[in-house]
Design a protein around this motif. Structure first.
Motif, PDB file in Angstrom:
ATOM      1  N   LEU A  17       0.923  -1.142  -0.074  1.00 26.12           N
ATOM      2  CA  LEU A  17      -0.046  -0.006   0.113  1.00 26.12           C
ATOM      3  C   LEU A  17       1.061   1.311   0.085  1.00 26.12           C
ATOM      4  O   LEU A  17       0.563   2.116  -0.690  1.00 26.12           O
ATOM      5  N   THR A  18       2.033   1.138   0.810  1.00 23.86           N
ATOM      6  CA  THR A  18       2.644   2.337   0.690  1.00 23.86           C
ATOM      7  C   THR A  18       3.473   2.772  -0.542  1.00 23.86           C
ATOM      8  O   THR A  18       3.440   3.567  -1.181  1.00 23.86           O
ATOM      9  N   ALA A  22       2.703   5.816  -3.439  1.00 24.07           N
ATOM     10  CA  ALA A  22       3.589   6.522  -3.935  1.00 24.07           C
ATOM     11  C   ALA A  22       3.599   6.685  -5.309  1.00 24.07           C
ATOM     12  O   ALA A  22       3.617   7.578  -6.164  1.00 24.07           O
ATOM     13  N   LEU A  23       3.293   5.463  -5.990  1.00 21.83           N
ATOM     14  CA  LEU A  23       2.948   5.143  -7.391  1.00 21.83           C
ATOM     15  C   LEU A  23       1.795   6.159  -8.097  1.00 21.83           C
ATOM     16  O   LEU A  23       1.864   6.830  -8.811  1.00 21.83           O
ATOM     17  N   LEU A  24       0.874   6.041  -7.291  1.00 23.40           N
ATOM     18  CA  LEU A  24      -0.502   6.643  -7.617  1.00 23.40           C
ATOM     19  C   LEU A  24      -0.369   7.961  -7.720  1.00 23.40           C
ATOM     20  O   LEU A  24      -0.752   8.677  -8.343  1.00 23.40           O
ATOM     21  N   VAL A  47       1.971  -9.705  -5.737  1.00 16.40           N
ATOM     22  CA  VAL A  47       1.313  -8.437  -5.397  1.00 16.40           C
ATOM     23  C   VAL A  47      -0.333  -8.870  -5.476  1.00 16.40           C
ATOM     24  O   VAL A  47      -0.891  -8.796  -4.418  1.00 16.40           O
ATOM     25  N   GLN A  48      -0.847  -9.621  -6.490  1.00 22.34           N
ATOM     26  CA  GLN A  48      -1.938 -10.202  -6.430  1.00 22.34           C
ATOM     27  C   GLN A  48      -2.621 -10.999  -5.310  1.00 22.34           C
ATOM     28  O   GLN A  48      -3.625 -11.014  -4.948  1.00 22.34           O
ATOM     29  N   ALA A  60      -8.377  -0.881  -1.057  1.00 23.58           N
ATOM     30  CA  ALA A  60      -7.347  -0.951   0.097  1.00 23.58           C
ATOM     31  C   ALA A  60      -6.591   0.330   0.165  1.00 23.58           C
ATOM     32  O   ALA A  60      -6.414   0.826   1.448  1.00 23.58           O
ATOM     33  N   LEU A  61      -6.329   1.050  -0.958  1.00 28.37           N
ATOM     34  CA  LEU A  61      -5.703   2.648  -0.564  1.00 28.37           C
ATOM     35  C   LEU A  61      -6.736   3.451  -0.043  1.00 28.37           C
ATOM     36  O   LEU A  61      -6.396   4.077   0.804  1.00 28.37           O
TER      37      LEU A  61
END
Length: 175
Positions: A17-18, A22-24, A47-48, A60-61
């Motif tokens: 999530l962190t 950051a990517l988003l 990841v999945q 989730a984010l």
């Protein structure tokens, strides 16, 4: 070479999530399971395994970010309403691409978004509004918050929020 699975750093939901946030924050379309896996130096399947689909990742984010918005505060309903809206706007302003991604995600509201929505509606009911008017004002205030965020307005949102709350007070005042 030793037998067994290759050793990689321990992958946790919090680490995912962190890094995903950051990517988003760099762009709404940049966040893919593949890009996230590459950033974490793991396979997309890893990841999945922890998160699921991209839509599940977005929800989730949203829960991860919105959990920091307090809904239980002290004071009269108008003061609590203002505090909730200010905190909500500050939180979503910090991550506008999350709001955009959430709009594009099918399914019910994430748990924390629903918690905030329910708290907002309860505060509006405490103002003396009927259930129908409370839902209408809830939607107006949430739409205003998202509009402020997505417009990325450089101005202080407090005057606009104050104007909305004054209009609300006029609607909830006894005739």
């Amino acid at each position: 070479m030793t037998a067994g699975r290759p050793t990689t750093p321990r992958l946790t939901r919090d680490a995912i999530l962190t890094e995903a946030l950051a990517l988003l924050d760099t762009g709404e379309t940049v966040l893919t399971i593949r890009a996230l896996a590459q950033r974490l130096n793991v396979t997309p399947m890893a990841v999945q395994h922890h998160i699921g689909t991209r839509d599940a990742l977005i929800r989730a984010l949203a829960d991860h970010v919105l959990t920091k918005v307090p809904t239980e505060t002290e004071g009269p309903p108008t003061q609590r309403l203002r505090a909730l809206m200010q905190t909500y706007v500050q939180t979503i302003t910090a991550h506008p691409n999350l709001t955009l991604a959430l709009f594009r995600t099918a399914g019910p509201l994430p748990r924390e978004a629903q918690r905030i929505t329910d708290a907002l509606e309860s505060l509006l009911l405490a103002q003396g509004l009927s259930a129908a008017k409370a839902r209408l004002w809830r939607d107006i205030l949430i739409d205003w918050a998202h509009g402020m965020t997505l417009a990325q307005s450089p101005d202080d949102p407090a005057p606009a929020l104050d104007a909305l709350l004054q209009a609300l007070t006029a609607h909830s005042a006894p005739p």
